[in-house]
Motif scaffolding. Structure first.
Motif, mmCIF file in Angstrom:
data_model
loop_
_atom_site.group_PDB
_atom_site.id
_atom_site.type_symbol
_atom_site.label_atom_id
_atom_site.label_comp_id
_atom_site.label_asym_id
_atom_site.label_seq_id
_atom_site.Cartn_x
_atom_site.Cartn_y
_atom_site.Cartn_z
ATOM 1 N N LYS A 12 0.835 -1.200 0.000
ATOM 2 C CA LYS A 12 0.000 0.000 0.000
ATOM 3 C C LYS A 12 0.872 1.253 0.000
ATOM 4 C CE LYS A 12 -3.771 -2.113 2.560
ATOM 5 N NZ LYS A 12 -4.769 -2.288 1.576
ATOM 6 N N GLU A 13 0.252 2.359 -0.327
ATOM 7 C CA GLU A 13 0.947 3.643 -0.402
ATOM 8 C C GLU A 13 1.618 4.017 0.920
ATOM 9 O OE1 GLU A 13 -0.795 7.939 -1.269
ATOM 10 O OE2 GLU A 13 -1.010 6.574 -2.980
ATOM 11 N N GLU A 14 0.948 3.737 2.037
ATOM 12 C CA GLU A 14 1.504 4.068 3.351
ATOM 13 C C GLU A 14 2.820 3.315 3.596
ATOM 14 O OE1 GLU A 14 -1.838 2.828 3.209
ATOM 15 O OE2 GLU A 14 -2.564 4.863 2.950
ATOM 16 N N GLU A 15 2.859 2.045 3.173
ATOM 17 C CA GLU A 15 4.070 1.241 3.345
ATOM 18 C C GLU A 15 5.219 1.808 2.515
ATOM 19 O OE1 GLU A 15 3.690 -3.229 3.494
ATOM 20 O OE2 GLU A 15 1.648 -2.692 2.884
ATOM 21 N N GLU A 48 6.405 5.103 4.281
ATOM 22 C CA GLU A 48 7.132 4.766 5.512
ATOM 23 C C GLU A 48 8.496 4.175 5.192
ATOM 24 O OE1 GLU A 48 7.265 5.345 8.980
ATOM 25 O OE2 GLU A 48 5.574 6.404 8.164
#
Length: 78
Positions: free
Chosen positions: A30-33, A36
């Motif tokens: 996902k984009e968050e991963e 981060e």
């Protein structure tokens, strides 16, 4: 996706960066991963990633313009 905190060489860092961006493009993470992971890599390996306000030559050669455009946008988000 498992990432290291510290990389031994610029080539190792570039390979992991490539895997991370490619996994995002293939919708495996996902984009968050992605965000981060890139921020973590940057914080712990600044000297291997950037030099003179730009990406190091090894990173540029190994990763290419499209991947580095994504990385640059994420680093600007701070």
């Amino acid at each position: 996706m498992e990432l290291k905190l510290f990389y031994r060489t610029q080539r190792d860092l570039a390979a992991s960066l490539n895997k991370l961006v490619d996994a995002y493009w293939e919708e495996e993470i996902k984009e968050e991963e992605l965000i981060e992971g890139i921020k973590s890599m940057y914080e712990n390996n600044q000297d291997k990633l950037l030099k003179n306000n730009g990406f190091t030559k090894v990173i540029q050669q190994q990763s290419g313009k499209r991947r580095l455009a994504v990385v640059e946008k994420i680093l600007e988000m701070k």
